[in-house]
Design a protein around this motif. Structure first.
Motif, PDB file in Angstrom:
ATOM      1  N   THR A 191      -6.647  -4.888   8.331  1.00 37.03           N
ATOM      2  CA  THR A 191      -7.349  -5.381   7.142  1.00 37.03           C
ATOM      3  C   THR A 191      -6.674  -4.892   5.869  1.00 37.03           C
ATOM      4  O   THR A 191      -6.399  -5.673   4.946  1.00 37.03           O
ATOM      5  CB  THR A 191      -8.821  -4.881   7.141  1.00 37.03           C
ATOM      6  OG1 THR A 191      -9.411  -5.255   8.371  1.00 37.03           O
ATOM      7  CG2 THR A 191      -9.612  -5.433   5.973  1.00 37.03           C
ATOM      8  N   LEU A 192      -6.367  -3.593   5.824  1.00 37.41           N
ATOM      9  CA  LEU A 192      -5.776  -3.016   4.614  1.00 37.41           C
ATOM     10  C   LEU A 192      -4.389  -3.591   4.336  1.00 37.41           C
ATOM     11  O   LEU A 192      -4.013  -3.790   3.175  1.00 37.41           O
ATOM     12  CB  LEU A 192      -5.687  -1.488   4.746  1.00 37.41           C
ATOM     13  CG  LEU A 192      -7.030  -0.761   4.883  1.00 37.41           C
ATOM     14  CD1 LEU A 192      -6.798   0.722   5.112  1.00 37.41           C
ATOM     15  CD2 LEU A 192      -7.905  -0.984   3.647  1.00 37.41           C
ATOM     16  N   ALA A 193      -3.638  -3.868   5.395  1.00 37.51           N
ATOM     17  CA  ALA A 193      -2.295  -4.436   5.227  1.00 37.51           C
ATOM     18  C   ALA A 193      -2.390  -5.784   4.527  1.00 37.51           C
ATOM     19  O   ALA A 193      -1.524  -6.155   3.733  1.00 37.51           O
ATOM     20  CB  ALA A 193      -1.609  -4.575   6.576  1.00 37.51           C
TER      21      ALA A 193
ATOM     22  N   ASN B 252       0.831  -1.204   0.000  1.00 29.99           N
ATOM     23  CA  ASN B 252       0.000   0.000   0.000  1.00 29.99           C
ATOM     24  C   ASN B 252       0.866   1.255   0.000  1.00 29.99           C
ATOM     25  O   ASN B 252       2.031   1.223   0.406  1.00 29.99           O
ATOM     26  CB  ASN B 252      -0.886   0.023   1.253  1.00 29.99           C
ATOM     27  CG  ASN B 252      -1.971  -1.023   1.210  1.00 29.99           C
ATOM     28  OD1 ASN B 252      -2.545  -1.288   0.153  1.00 29.99           O
ATOM     29  ND2 ASN B 252      -2.259  -1.641   2.348  1.00 29.99           N
ATOM     30  N   LEU B 253       0.244   2.351  -0.419  1.00 31.92           N
ATOM     31  CA  LEU B 253       0.883   3.655  -0.312  1.00 31.92           C
ATOM     32  C   LEU B 253       0.089   4.419   0.737  1.00 31.92           C
ATOM     33  O   LEU B 253      -1.090   4.722   0.524  1.00 31.92           O
ATOM     34  CB  LEU B 253       0.822   4.344  -1.679  1.00 31.92           C
ATOM     35  CG  LEU B 253       1.600   5.626  -1.862  1.00 31.92           C
ATOM     36  CD1 LEU B 253       3.074   5.402  -1.537  1.00 31.92           C
ATOM     37  CD2 LEU B 253       1.470   6.103  -3.306  1.00 31.92           C
TER      38      LEU B 253
ATOM     39  N   LYS C 192       4.406   0.371   8.187  1.00 30.47           N
ATOM     40  CA  LYS C 192       5.803   0.110   7.777  1.00 30.47           C
ATOM     41  C   LYS C 192       5.946  -1.270   7.133  1.00 30.47           C
ATOM     42  O   LYS C 192       6.671  -1.446   6.166  1.00 30.47           O
ATOM     43  CB  LYS C 192       6.719   0.148   8.999  1.00 30.47           C
ATOM     44  CG  LYS C 192       7.165   1.523   9.396  1.00 30.47           C
ATOM     45  CD  LYS C 192       8.485   1.855   8.700  1.00 30.47           C
ATOM     46  CE  LYS C 192       8.826   3.324   8.832  1.00 30.47           C
ATOM     47  NZ  LYS C 192       9.391   3.909   7.617  1.00 30.47           N
ATOM     48  N   GLY C 193       5.229  -2.228   7.714  1.00 27.90           N
ATOM     49  CA  GLY C 193       5.392  -3.600   7.249  1.00 27.90           C
ATOM     50  C   GLY C 193       4.584  -3.941   6.006  1.00 27.90           C
ATOM     51  O   GLY C 193       4.688  -5.056   5.487  1.00 27.90           O
ATOM     52  N   SER C 194       3.774  -3.002   5.530  1.00 29.45           N
ATOM     53  CA  SER C 194       2.886  -3.361   4.421  1.00 29.45           C
ATOM     54  C   SER C 194       2.868  -2.323   3.300  1.00 29.45           C
ATOM     55  O   SER C 194       1.969  -2.336   2.463  1.00 29.45           O
ATOM     56  CB  SER C 194       1.453  -3.574   4.943  1.00 29.45           C
ATOM     57  OG  SER C 194       0.982  -2.401   5.560  1.00 29.45           O
TER      58      SER C 194
ATOM     59  N   ARG D 195      -9.459   5.047  17.964  1.00 34.06           N
ATOM     60  CA  ARG D 195      -8.099   4.589  17.630  1.00 34.06           C
ATOM     61  C   ARG D 195      -8.063   3.064  17.452  1.00 34.06           C
ATOM     62  O   ARG D 195      -7.319   2.542  16.619  1.00 34.06           O
ATOM     63  CB  ARG D 195      -7.099   5.034  18.707  1.00 34.06           C
ATOM     64  CG  ARG D 195      -7.016   6.550  18.914  1.00 34.06           C
ATOM     65  CD  ARG D 195      -6.575   7.287  17.666  1.00 34.06           C
ATOM     66  NE  ARG D 195      -6.593   8.740  17.832  1.00 34.06           N
ATOM     67  CZ  ARG D 195      -6.551   9.601  16.826  1.00 34.06           C
ATOM     68  NH1 ARG D 195      -6.518   9.176  15.563  1.00 34.06           N
ATOM     69  NH2 ARG D 195      -6.572  10.888  17.038  1.00 34.06           N
ATOM     70  N   ASP D 196      -8.858   2.345  18.245  1.00 29.94           N
ATOM     71  CA  ASP D 196      -8.944   0.889  18.067  1.00 29.94           C
ATOM     72  C   ASP D 196      -9.509   0.550  16.683  1.00 29.94           C
ATOM     73  O   ASP D 196      -9.053  -0.389  16.026  1.00 29.94           O
ATOM     74  CB  ASP D 196      -9.850   0.260  19.134  1.00 29.94           C
ATOM     75  CG  ASP D 196      -9.230   0.298  20.520  1.00 29.94           C
ATOM     76  OD1 ASP D 196      -7.991   0.440  20.611  1.00 29.94           O
ATOM     77  OD2 ASP D 196      -9.983   0.194  21.506  1.00 29.94           O
ATOM     78  N   LEU D 197     -10.512   1.320  16.277  1.00 33.87           N
ATOM     79  CA  LEU D 197     -11.115   1.072  14.960  1.00 33.87           C
ATOM     80  C   LEU D 197     -10.089   1.312  13.853  1.00 33.87           C
ATOM     81  O   LEU D 197     -10.033   0.578  12.860  1.00 33.87           O
ATOM     82  CB  LEU D 197     -12.342   1.974  14.749  1.00 33.87           C
ATOM     83  CG  LEU D 197     -13.523   1.748  15.706  1.00 33.87           C
ATOM     84  CD1 LEU D 197     -14.598   2.829  15.506  1.00 33.87           C
ATOM     85  CD2 LEU D 197     -14.136   0.361  15.488  1.00 33.87           C
ATOM     86  N   GLU D 198      -9.249   2.337  14.040  1.00 33.78           N
ATOM     87  CA  GLU D 198      -8.193   2.603  13.056  1.00 33.78           C
ATOM     88  C   GLU D 198      -7.238   1.413  12.975  1.00 33.78           C
ATOM     89  O   GLU D 198      -6.834   1.010  11.871  1.00 33.78           O
ATOM     90  CB  GLU D 198      -7.420   3.876  13.433  1.00 33.78           C
ATOM     91  CG  GLU D 198      -8.204   5.153  13.244  1.00 33.78           C
ATOM     92  CD  GLU D 198      -7.351   6.402  13.498  1.00 33.78           C
ATOM     93  OE1 GLU D 198      -7.432   7.345  12.694  1.00 33.78           O
ATOM     94  OE2 GLU D 198      -6.617   6.446  14.511  1.00 33.78           O
ATOM     95  N   THR D 199      -6.870   0.874  14.132  1.00 31.36           N
ATOM     96  CA  THR D 199      -5.940  -0.272  14.145  1.00 31.36           C
ATOM     97  C   THR D 199      -6.550  -1.467  13.413  1.00 31.36           C
ATOM     98  O   THR D 199      -5.890  -2.111  12.589  1.00 31.36           O
ATOM     99  CB  THR D 199      -5.588  -0.663  15.602  1.00 31.36           C
ATOM    100  OG1 THR D 199      -5.027   0.475  16.257  1.00 31.36           O
ATOM    101  CG2 THR D 199      -4.596  -1.814  15.645  1.00 31.36           C
TER     102      THR D 199
END
Ligand code: S3P
Length: 166
Positions: free
Chosen positions: A66-68, A3-4, A92-94, A57-61
């Motif tokens: 999922t996106l990763a 992803n970008l 960073k990892g994705s 913030r939990d929802l963001e995580t």
């Protein structure tokens, strides 16, 4: 491809630049705030009000995880999402992380009429924006692979700079 991830302060231009990048690169665009609002069936301001910032913030995580796993998207990240270590590590990892920068004055001009940003509600002024930006600057800069200034630039130019450097 990974992803970008476009990161940066509210009003830095993440959504607009993400749309342009999606168009020229022919890849899907994910707007984190919009996706969370759709999934929760309520605006961000209501999520903050009803359940608090930590829950948001939990929802963001969850969404970043999922996106990763999906990849090949341009992701317009919520301005605070990268502040959590876990979220920064997922990004960073994705994929690659691009920081969009703008001066506090530019940010203020872009967000001053918005009521959709609970973090700025009641503090809509250049001093507050500048102070919060200073607090976040270290994190934004340390996780970014690439930094692009957006002050007085066309969207097409910003997108070109990003494509050249990622
Ligand atoms: C936030 C930024 C917002 C949104 C929420 C919190 C922040 O996204 O996620 O209001 O803490 O900086 P934008 O950066 O897209 O405005």
């Amino acid at each position: 491809m990974g992803n970008l991830y476009l990161i940066g302060f509210m009003g830095a231009g993440k959504s607009t630049v993400a749309r342009e990048l999606g168009r020229v690169m022919g890849v899907p665009v994910v707007e984190m705030d919009k996706r969370i609002e759709a999934e929760q069936g309520m605006p961000i301001t209501d999520i903050f009000e009803k359940y608090g910032e930590e829950h948001f913030r939990d929802l963001e995580t969850e969404l970043l995880k999922t996106l990763a796993g999906e990849g090949s998207c341009v992701v317009s990240c919520g301005g605070g999402s990268v502040l959590r270590d876990e979220n920064a590590a997922i990004m960073k990892g994705s994929g690659r992380i691009v920081l969009l920068e703008a001066s506090p004055e530019t940010i203020y001009e872009r967000v001053k009429d918005s009521k959709d940003r609970p973090i700025l509600n009641g503090h809509m002024n250049v001093e507050y924006i500048s102070g919060l930006m200073e607090k976040r600057r270290g994190r934004y800069e340390s996780v970014a692979d690439v930094r692009v200034s957006t002050d007085s630039k066309r969207v097409s130019q910003i997108a070109r700079e990003i494509r050249r450097s990622v």
